[in-house]
Motif scaffolding. Structure first.
Motif, PDB file in Angstrom:
ATOM      1  N   UNK A 110       0.838  -1.207   0.000  1.00 36.39           N
ATOM      2  CA  UNK A 110       0.000   0.000   0.000  1.00 36.39           C
ATOM      3  C   UNK A 110       0.872   1.256   0.000  1.00 36.39           C
ATOM      4  N   UNK A 113       2.095   1.731  -3.450  1.00 36.09           N
ATOM      5  CA  UNK A 113       0.987   2.144  -4.331  1.00 36.09           C
ATOM      6  C   UNK A 113       0.637   3.609  -4.087  1.00 36.09           C
ATOM      7  N   UNK A 114       0.555   3.963  -2.814  1.00 35.99           N
ATOM      8  CA  UNK A 114       0.144   5.325  -2.458  1.00 35.99           C
ATOM      9  C   UNK A 114       1.189   6.342  -2.905  1.00 35.99           C
ATOM     10  N   UNK A 116       3.487   6.076  -5.327  1.00 34.58           N
ATOM     11  CA  UNK A 116       4.084   5.442  -6.502  1.00 34.58           C
ATOM     12  C   UNK A 116       4.969   6.380  -7.306  1.00 34.58           C
TER      13      UNK A 116
ATOM     14  N   UNK B 109      -6.781  -3.289  -2.497  1.00 35.62           N
ATOM     15  CA  UNK B 109      -6.156  -2.402  -1.510  1.00 35.62           C
ATOM     16  C   UNK B 109      -5.140  -1.476  -2.172  1.00 35.62           C
ATOM     17  N   UNK B 110      -4.407  -1.996  -3.133  1.00 35.26           N
ATOM     18  CA  UNK B 110      -3.449  -1.147  -3.858  1.00 35.26           C
ATOM     19  C   UNK B 110      -4.185  -0.083  -4.666  1.00 35.26           C
ATOM     20  N   UNK B 111      -5.338  -0.454  -5.228  1.00 39.29           N
ATOM     21  CA  UNK B 111      -6.122   0.527  -5.987  1.00 39.29           C
ATOM     22  C   UNK B 111      -6.551   1.672  -5.074  1.00 39.29           C
ATOM     23  N   UNK B 112      -7.094   1.331  -3.909  1.00 38.37           N
ATOM     24  CA  UNK B 112      -7.551   2.392  -3.006  1.00 38.37           C
ATOM     25  C   UNK B 112      -6.373   3.207  -2.470  1.00 38.37           C
ATOM     26  N   UNK B 113      -5.223   2.561  -2.311  1.00 41.49           N
ATOM     27  CA  UNK B 113      -4.042   3.312  -1.843  1.00 41.49           C
ATOM     28  C   UNK B 113      -3.548   4.250  -2.936  1.00 41.49           C
ATOM     29  N   UNK B 114      -3.490   3.725  -4.148  1.00 43.07           N
ATOM     30  CA  UNK B 114      -2.950   4.516  -5.253  1.00 43.07           C
ATOM     31  C   UNK B 114      -3.865   5.696  -5.579  1.00 43.07           C
ATOM     32  N   UNK B 115      -5.155   5.464  -5.535  1.00 42.02           N
ATOM     33  CA  UNK B 115      -6.120   6.515  -5.890  1.00 42.02           C
ATOM     34  C   UNK B 115      -6.843   7.016  -4.649  1.00 42.02           C
ATOM     35  N   UNK B 116      -6.082   7.243  -3.590  1.00 46.49           N
ATOM     36  CA  UNK B 116      -6.690   7.552  -2.283  1.00 46.49           C
ATOM     37  C   UNK B 116      -7.431   8.873  -2.280  1.00 46.49           C
TER      38      UNK B 116
END
Lengths: 402, 402
Positions: A110, A113-114, A116, B109-116
């Motif tokens: 995470x 990802x956050x 990136x 979870x990575x999607x929500x982290x990346x596009x938080x």
């Protein structure tokens, strides 16, 4: 930062009328891919209000790695650790360990990802080099302690698929895989258990770097015998300089090197200089933590009081602290014994590491100065700071693919 | 979008000189928290070049949910699904299923982290409402198929800790937990297995919403008997309107409602209207996929040819397709039979769902128009579009905490 540094150096050369000019240690540091094989930093990820994107101060909150300080220290990436304490050895402990490690792994994913634009998960040496080229910090993931796999070794593949590429079988206490170097009860398996031998075989098959730091000498010896690929001791020292169970003897150092492996010298004071156990000091520090919480989480308005009380404890019960001279002794002993291809560094940061002069990642250029003064060339620095570990990573993965 | 819509409506009122003015269906839609309980969209997350932040076109790539279209459709969030196909029922299949589901969960979870800034993982109704208030799309996670837990039910807690708050025990085929409604072999357990009963108990204990969609009627009945908390059929229809194994009979609908549960009516054409099996059509579609790859992944330069060939197949072997009238029949039957507190919607988008007029998330306001025309008030819409499911989520978690 290799490309940018190379360009800068070319411009310097051009500006100086093509007269060769010796690069400074700072320039040499910039040119190397710089990594640390043991960042315990993920333990901070879930702390309220702590972000790896903020610049923290070791003297204030005790943390040692974040993005701004990696930039300051010319650090290109590292192995971020999923540390699992050894809670027990029954089915409940196995499930707890599995879940703990999965959740910590996910926290690392995470984070990448956050953030990136600044960090990137990597699983190969080439991906790490590509990250450096594009100016992102690379993140390898490692499991410290095989306890999460003890109940079901098939989880090794699960963690592999999540991106984990380094694993150590054991931590402070013996477990179902291997003897620890520091279990007060002494050896239980005489090295590796049968399950520990399977751990080695499966890691080889998948292309996971085996990290025998924390394992007993006998377990390390057996991993060296058994493994089809070189090993990396991610944070260990040498007994020839200071006799501590966490440090390895010269015969195993030679065997490690003969197999192509690397020891990343651990900047952990307690394993480098005689450190008496002072029960009153420990009790006072525990009471301090009970009063304020762990240093990282002390409330801003209580920081000053916390730091003053801690300084008073340090003054009343001083402990010797290793310094850069001690660290250089370990490093140079490895170089003299097995050569430059088998050595690197770990600060064991955010996991109890750090010594006088090497308190956090911003201080790595100071070590490069010492290394250059000791005669390290650019090529030596390239190997020491990252090249050796990336080479082993490639060898391990090539051996798996075969 | 509750707050913003309220403000807009206040301004409209103020401008019209404080004469009460009936809100339009579009305004009523905006005021409701709108969710869908079954987005199979995570299957797209790992597709090369596909991003949930890009606006896609259903007619072109066949996908049905992304951020821009959620905004267009006034959709505030949803239950994002970790779908695991039933591969087998041995130890190898169990491990495969476990890893597949863990990796898919991590992708969410990575999607929500990346596009938080645009999405947020939520685990409670309050967190979902907070997400709406701050203008982020909320993401619940659900497991479709209990196969990932079949080898080790303790993994339910692992997934819970990763954020999963809804789970269905079974999919198209019978498994170790329950009978499917669609296994050609017919029932195997006569409903739930012993492990399936443990699944229900553990889900209750943890506060995970049980989703019996895809389970046989007998299994649904047993879950209704056994569960200490209401259930949500995340995407199912009613047999009284169209007799299909994926739809439930009125007696179970009443029992579901008596327990406080909800059926989210499934906009899945094949379960709503008589759909003949045309082997030539299926063979032609398989050949098309073999030629171009799955629709989502067709190369841009081949899109036109792909779509023309597909249209030709559709013209040669037409299939009846359900429409909004059919959907309204299912919805109104539920309302008439058990009342407005026990109904909602799922498009089964990105999982084979979608009907004429409800092709992707942008079309949800069109359904609201139909519902308003059928007499739905704002309060009815609030319940239908999200309130009912959020209520069950709260009841399930309260029952667990007890």
């Amino acid at each position: 930062m290799f490309r940018r540094a190379l360009l800068a150096s070319f411009l310097v050369l051009a500006a100086s009328g093509a007269h060769a000019q010796a690069p400074t240690p700072a320039q040499m540091h910039e040119r190397a891919i710089v990594l640390d094989t043991h960042f315990d930093t993920p333990a901070n990820f879930s702390a309220r209000g702590w972000s790896i994107m903020d610049r923290h101060d070791y003297a204030v909150d005790g943390t040692q790695v974040d993005y701004p300080r990696m930039v300051e220290g010319g650090v290109d990436g590292g192995v971020f650790v999923v540390f699992t304490p050894q809670r027990g050895r029954d089915v409940v402990a196995d499930m707890w360990s599995r879940d703990h490690a999965l959740l910590r792994t996910v926290e690392i994913l995470e984070m990448t990802a956050r953030h990136h634009e600044h960090f990137v998960l990597v699983t190969t040496a080439d991906e790490a080099r590509a990250a450096v080229a594009e100016g992102r910090k690379f993140v390898f993931i490692s499991l410290e302690n095989g306890a999460p796999l003890a109940g079901d070794l098939s989880l090794m593949q699960t963690f592999y698929r999540l991106g984990v590429r380094m694993m150590g079988p054991v931590h402070f206490a013996n477990n179902d895989l291997a003897d620890s170097s520091t279990d007060p009860a002494g050896p239980e398996w005489g090295g590796l258990s049968e399950k520990g031998r399977a751990f080695v075989r499966h890691a080889n098959d998948l292309g996971i770097v085996i990290d025998p730091s924390h394992a007993s000498d006998a377990a390390l010896d057996q991993m060296l015998e058994l493994s089809r690929a070189p090993l990396v001791l991610s944070h260990s020292g040498v007994k020839a300089v200071y006799d501590h169970p966490r440090n390895i003897p010269d015969d195993l150092l030679r065997k490690l090197a003969d197999k192509g492996g690397v020891i990343q010298v651990n900047a952990f004071s307690g394993y480098m200089v005689e450190t008496p156990r002072i029960p009153e000091r420990n009790a006072a520090l525990i009471a301090l933590t009970e009063k304020y919480g762990p240093q990282r989480d002390v409330k801003p308005e209580q920081r000053e009081a916390y730091l003053a009380e801690r300084a008073a404890i340090e003054a009343k019960y001083p402990l010797p602290r290793a310094n850069m001279d001690d660290l250089m002794q370990h490093i140079l002993h490895v170089v003299e014994t097995v050569g430059i291809d088998h050595v690197g560094l770990s600060g064991d940061f955010d996991g109890g590491g750090g010594i006088e002069g090497l308190e956090d990642v911003t201080t790595f250029p100071a070590l490069t100065e010492r290394l250059v003064a000791a005669g390290f060339t650019q090529s030596d620095l390239d190997k020491f700071w990252g090249g050796n570990v990336l080479r082993v990573m490639e060898q391990v993965q090539a051996a798996a693919a075969r």
